[in-house]
Scaffold this active site. Sequence first.
Site, PDB file in Angstrom:
ATOM      1  NE  ARG A 135      62.006 -37.232  52.480  1.00  0.00           N
ATOM      2  CZ  ARG A 135      61.232 -37.909  51.641  1.00  0.00           C
ATOM      3  NH1 ARG A 135      60.092 -37.385  51.230  1.00  0.00           N
ATOM      4  NH2 ARG A 135      61.583 -39.107  51.226  1.00  0.00           N
TER       5      ARG A 135
ATOM      6  CG  ASP B 155      54.540 -36.642  40.809  1.00  0.00           C
ATOM      7  OD1 ASP B 155      53.681 -37.272  41.460  1.00  0.00           O
ATOM      8  OD2 ASP B 155      55.530 -36.127  41.332  1.00  0.00           O
TER       9      ASP B 155
ATOM     10  NE  ARG C 257      49.977 -31.387  41.081  1.00  0.00           N
ATOM     11  CZ  ARG C 257      50.137 -31.818  42.327  1.00  0.00           C
ATOM     12  NH1 ARG C 257      51.212 -32.512  42.658  1.00  0.00           N
ATOM     13  NH2 ARG C 257      49.236 -31.537  43.242  1.00  0.00           N
TER      14      ARG C 257
ATOM     15  CG  HIS D 186      54.696 -38.190  45.035  1.00  0.00           C
ATOM     16  ND1 HIS D 186      54.153 -37.459  44.008  1.00  0.00           N
ATOM     17  CD2 HIS D 186      54.148 -37.708  46.179  1.00  0.00           C
ATOM     18  CE1 HIS D 186      53.320 -36.564  44.516  1.00  0.00           C
ATOM     19  NE2 HIS D 186      53.291 -36.694  45.821  1.00  0.00           N
TER      20      HIS D 186
END
Lengths: 274, 241
Positions: free
Chosen positions: B106, B166, B169, B193
Amino acid sequence: MSTVKEKLIENLIEEDKISQRKITIVGTGAVGMACAICILLKDLADELALVDVAVDKLKGETMDLQHGSLFFNTSKITSGKDYSVSANSKLVIVTAGARQQEGESRLALVQRNVNIMKSIIPAIVQHSPDCKMLIVSNPVPLWSGVNVAGVALKTLDPKLGTDADKDQWKNIHKQVVESAYEIIKLKGYTSWAIGLSVTDLVGSVLKNLRRVHPVSTMVKGLYGIKEEIFLSIPCVLGQNGVSDIVKVNLNSDEEALFKKSADTLWNVQKELVF
Amino acid sequence: MSTVKEKLIENLIEEDKISQRKITIVGTGAVGMACAICILLKDLADELALVDVAVDKLKGETMDLQHGSLFFNTSKITSGKDYSVSANSKLVIVTAGARQQEGESRLALVQRNVNIMKSIIPAIVQHSPDCKMLIVSNPVDILTYVVWKLSGLPATRVFGSGCNLDSARFRYLIGEKLGVHPTSCHGWIIGEHGDSSVPLWSGVNVAGVALKTLDPKLGTDADKDQWKNIHKQVVERAYME
């Protein structure tokens, strides 16, 4: 032991789950998905079904749309490889097919796509015998009718659309014909404009608007055409599909070009193996 | 000798061409173009500008949208590699950025994206000093911080799309479980997130009835109904972006 749902909600009657405005889209490539998003954002369907042979892509696209459900009003989005998912559709949009390659003419795609259609169409009709079908595929410009607020441009300049026209309006038609090829060269395919255009037609059918659109319809018997050819002419589009056509007066040049298209198409069609 | 346009139309005043609701989208990949089509269909902008380094893709996507102009109400769609095309934007949406490579950490992804932002952000601010900036590129929370630093804008004008998706969803999945439209199901996911996002179970409600008052175990491992799975699904989806 009752679930949270049972504690929260008391059911009164059994739900009649039959959709009233179901649309099926066959093909979840760029064109099919552009149609899907436009149809969802324009509130045209109460149920949307997607069908494709590429099952992973199909599932991914379906889930991606479903996750946006908060933002639109089509509660039921389903998908499957099997056409049973398309049952009871008012309208079936067929976008499936091989993609036009750079430099490949639209007609060259045809035989490739005929075989694809043979695996698709009978199943669609079996599950939705009352549906209308909108085929999205890969034209004669009608200059005499081009107008702004009823003022026909051709009366302002009779040379409009010919090579003698200094303003070169004919270029516009050339651009229309070539534009798809140019976009394919730049981004690999076209999607947005065709998606918007298809959605415009869907609106006329499902809302029974009876607007006039230039869509491809059976023109045998018109303009001296004797074979079962499909070409675009102005059609009245509503809940029964193409219920009427507009009788356009073509001048002799326009009629010649139209017939030439018909002949070109018939030369391909007569060779097709079904 | 006059053109057809001059014979047809008489001009009365010179047009003031300054747009009032201009939006710029940076990046014409799948996310940028999804934003574009939705913005066009929802009539949100009077001008839409697209920017990308991939000039052919940019031109192709722009032409494809322009050719649909009959069907929507945004008369001006422009594009360019140069940020001058973004001038006078009310809102700039940043979707540009490197995608996570297989096996890439990352941190490495973030550093690549910082370098991309350094080439983007100062030019945006120069051309639209009064704009708001909406960052979508991942990892969104870190990149929103980066963009804020690079822009010099007040923090109130730089925000990331974050957990808006998010939460959307989450509400969709709750709606599916209850047989209710997502807009009638209320639930919030906050925080990062991605993996560490925080579902606020105590706030999950329909018509003001908190689900946790119906079942205090809601969202825990002891919950037989396994509502926690819903949050798990939301996290997995974010990870795949």
